[in-house]
Design a protein around this motif. Sequence first.
Motif, PDB file in Angstrom:
ATOM      1  N   ALA A   1       0.817  -1.084   0.174  1.00  0.00           N
ATOM      2  CA  ALA A   1      -0.012  -0.011  -0.037  1.00  0.00           C
ATOM      3  C   ALA A   1       0.781   1.208   0.025  1.00  0.00           C
ATOM      4  N   ARG A   2       1.941   1.275   0.964  1.00  0.00           N
ATOM      5  CA  ARG A   2       2.842   2.430   0.771  1.00  0.00           C
ATOM      6  C   ARG A   2       3.521   2.711  -0.330  1.00  0.00           C
ATOM      7  N   ALA A   3       3.914   1.695  -1.247  1.00  0.00           N
ATOM      8  CA  ALA A   3       4.574   1.507  -2.399  1.00  0.00           C
ATOM      9  C   ALA A   3       3.569   2.255  -3.583  1.00  0.00           C
ATOM     10  N   LEU A   4       2.358   1.617  -3.705  1.00  0.00           N
ATOM     11  CA  LEU A   4       1.533   2.200  -4.401  1.00  0.00           C
ATOM     12  C   LEU A   4       0.915   3.636  -4.284  1.00  0.00           C
ATOM     13  N   CYS A   5       0.816   4.256  -3.014  1.00  0.00           N
ATOM     14  CA  CYS A   5       0.622   5.485  -2.501  1.00  0.00           C
ATOM     15  C   CYS A   5       1.688   6.365  -2.786  1.00  0.00           C
ATOM     16  N   ALA A   6       2.909   5.952  -2.583  1.00  0.00           N
ATOM     17  CA  ALA A   6       4.015   6.748  -2.991  1.00  0.00           C
ATOM     18  C   ALA A   6       4.215   6.904  -4.560  1.00  0.00           C
ATOM     19  N   ASP A   7       4.028   5.846  -5.238  1.00  0.00           N
ATOM     20  CA  ASP A   7       3.989   6.072  -6.823  1.00  0.00           C
ATOM     21  C   ASP A   7       2.884   6.962  -7.206  1.00  0.00           C
ATOM     22  N   ALA A   8       1.521   6.866  -6.644  1.00  0.00           N
ATOM     23  CA  ALA A   8       0.436   7.406  -7.026  1.00  0.00           C
ATOM     24  C   ALA A   8       0.749   8.842  -6.787  1.00  0.00           C
ATOM     25  N   GLY A   9       1.425   9.248  -5.669  1.00  0.00           N
ATOM     26  CA  GLY A   9       1.696  10.643  -5.060  1.00  0.00           C
ATOM     27  C   GLY A   9       2.533  11.334  -6.082  1.00  0.00           C
ATOM     28  N   LEU A  10       3.637  10.444  -6.793  1.00  0.00           N
ATOM     29  CA  LEU A  10       4.439  11.181  -7.501  1.00  0.00           C
ATOM     30  C   LEU A  10       3.748  11.499  -8.829  1.00  0.00           C
ATOM     31  N   LEU A  11       2.787  10.531  -9.290  1.00  0.00           N
ATOM     32  CA  LEU A  11       2.002  10.996 -10.612  1.00  0.00           C
ATOM     33  C   LEU A  11       1.017  12.152 -10.358  1.00  0.00           C
ATOM     34  N   LEU A  12       0.354  12.163  -9.056  1.00  0.00           N
ATOM     35  CA  LEU A  12      -0.206  13.324  -8.817  1.00  0.00           C
ATOM     36  C   LEU A  12       0.439  14.689  -8.868  1.00  0.00           C
ATOM     37  N   GLY A  13       1.731  14.511  -8.106  1.00  0.00           N
ATOM     38  CA  GLY A  13       2.554  15.575  -8.322  1.00  0.00           C
ATOM     39  C   GLY A  13       2.937  16.095  -9.652  1.00  0.00           C
ATOM     40  N   ASP A  14       3.071  15.042 -10.462  1.00  0.00           N
ATOM     41  CA  ASP A  14       3.502  15.439 -12.128  1.00  0.00           C
ATOM     42  C   ASP A  14       2.270  16.224 -12.536  1.00  0.00           C
ATOM     43  N   ALA A  15       0.957  15.703 -11.993  1.00  0.00           N
ATOM     44  CA  ALA A  15      -0.176  16.321 -12.720  1.00  0.00           C
ATOM     45  C   ALA A  15      -0.386  17.941 -12.157  1.00  0.00           C
TER      46      ALA A  15
END
Length: 709
Positions: free
Chosen positions: A10-24
Amino acid sequence: MTPSFTAAQARALCADAGLLLGDARALLGEHAEALRAVRRALADVRADLSRTELASIPVSRIKDVTGGRLRIGTLERSGYATVLQVLDATPYRLQLLPGIGAQTAAQVHAAARQIATAVEQAVGIRLDIEHQDRHGGELVIALHRLVNVGPELARALEAARTLDTRLDRLLQEARPARSRLRMLFAGGERRGQAQSALASLADLLGDARETRLLLAQATADLLRPAASEFEAWSDFEHRSAEYYGLLAEVAGEPVAADEGVLPDDLLAKVGAQDLDDTHRRVSLRGYQSFGARFALAQHRVILGDEMGLGKSVEAIAVLAHLKARGATHFLVVCPTSVLVNWVREIESRSTLAVHPLHGPGRDAAREEWVRRGGVAVATLDGLHRLPVTEVGLLVVDEAHYVKNPRTRRAEAVAAWCRRTERVLFLTGTPMENRVEEFRTLVAYLQPGLAAELRGSDVVAGAHAFRRAVAPVYLRRNQQDVLRELPGRVDVEEWVEFSGADLAAYRQAVAEGNFMAMRRAAYARPDTSAKLKRLLELVADAQANGLKVIVFSYFRDVLGVVRTALDGRAHGPISGALTPARRQQEVDAFSRARGHAVLLSQIQAGGVGLNLQAASVVIMCEPQVKPSMENQAVARAHRMGQVRTVQVHRLLSVDAVDQRMLDLLGAKAELFDAYARRSDLAESTADAVDISEQALARQIVEEEQRRLAL
């Protein structure tokens, strides 16, 4: 069944999603800052233009705002000549003037502010490349940043907005799953929601590779160092239509002129029509968006916008929308001379596949179109060879070419119209000779409406006629919607025949040869007064680094001009050239650095080609059809032009040129009354119509009598 994720997963998925959200969010932030920069620069330009306008408004106009209640004689006697001077003064300074108290000073200043507000709202934004200033440069630089991001910016922004909303929600819902302890104390429903959110994140991230690249490229483009003022102005000169299109999106445009003359119920219908831009690569002006939505809402219409307003872009917007809604096959029909231009426009301004059905490869292109779909582009003269099949939209460019229903091309168009649900006619010249011919165009699209058009609609005047055809016809003019379009200066260059010119002219008149009369001024090049003036105009343009296009009806006249220029000219463009070759000549002319000359027969270069690179237009002789000359000038004076366009008409005193202008004046008035936005027609069509044969016969007879030949 929803998969179960460990806390570490979950932490890995959320971290990756956070990066994508940051890019957006980074892209959205950079884009928002770019828009703010444009708006700041635009405000400065608007303020400059408003002050210039206010400086030209006499102080006496303040009385109009106040209903004449204020006496402003004291202001005028004290040196306040303009509204700007009053606006720049404070009420305190005004009340120091003799005879003006505090209340009057406040009222005068308030009236000046009211005028200033109205001016600021009405002022048209034009970036003047010939008079570059600091604020204009700042606006061009700010626009350059956005224009050069590329055609995928809209798609990247849409993806970023979707991710911003969706990822934020999913990350909130998945938050408990990042900790075993939180999941332990969370209720069953909350744990299920967290695991479901993680599953959604996993799916989204698994398909996000292309999206990441899209966001990264758009963000990198926005983060490029700002262009220099020289670089930005140079880019603007070549792509001004894109700059103005973006500026219209950012700043908004007035809509009244966009709507033509349409009743309220039809305006509401068009306003409710959406316009999908998924397959479009170009920003639309407000009036272009309205035109595309009008075509979609009404299904079978004529877009009669004046030359230079980008009717092809409106058509491409309709094609792109219908493609997004599931249509697969489309057909554009046009004169041979503009086929290449249509292919290029569709390729550059949309993602649609385009198939030119012309030349040696037309059979293979047709098979490819039938199999894969896309936009087929065929010629009007070749349409009869194309079997009628189902298409999502039929576009007929230069539709006035089929105003005579008895021709083969018209019969072919009529057959396709009968079998096609959506049809879009494009023409900037719906009536060249008779209003009755406009009824013919309407009949292809809506026979019932054509049958209802009464002669009384014409007699009642232009406004009644336009109201009657509103369901099928939309026309806007340059002055209504392109407030940034540079000015146009028309100059009549009257010359007297030389002795040799006059001898050639008298011979042509004696022979009753109307065409020889029209080109007699060039029969003796060494002594031709017209040719001498033409060379002077070209030399002046060369000294100023301006590009020139020379139009003539006659190829031999263009040959004389080319020889006089020692071959230093592109062209001539004529009917003898293939469409591809014509476009090559135009491209070479447009790419030439600084001054260049392009020669063109008006029949060939006056239709369908974009010649905004030219800012000097020379007409070697007047044309029998006023619309032909108007179309030719509109090739240069159109959206994308950044310089004032000079139109020089070479005319012979007291000869065929003068007779033609006198007789054709009424014909031009007919077009202005019925095809342009107008409230009153001076007469009916039949009262002013002159056929080419009748015109020639009348002029020849008059000249033979005048010269006693």
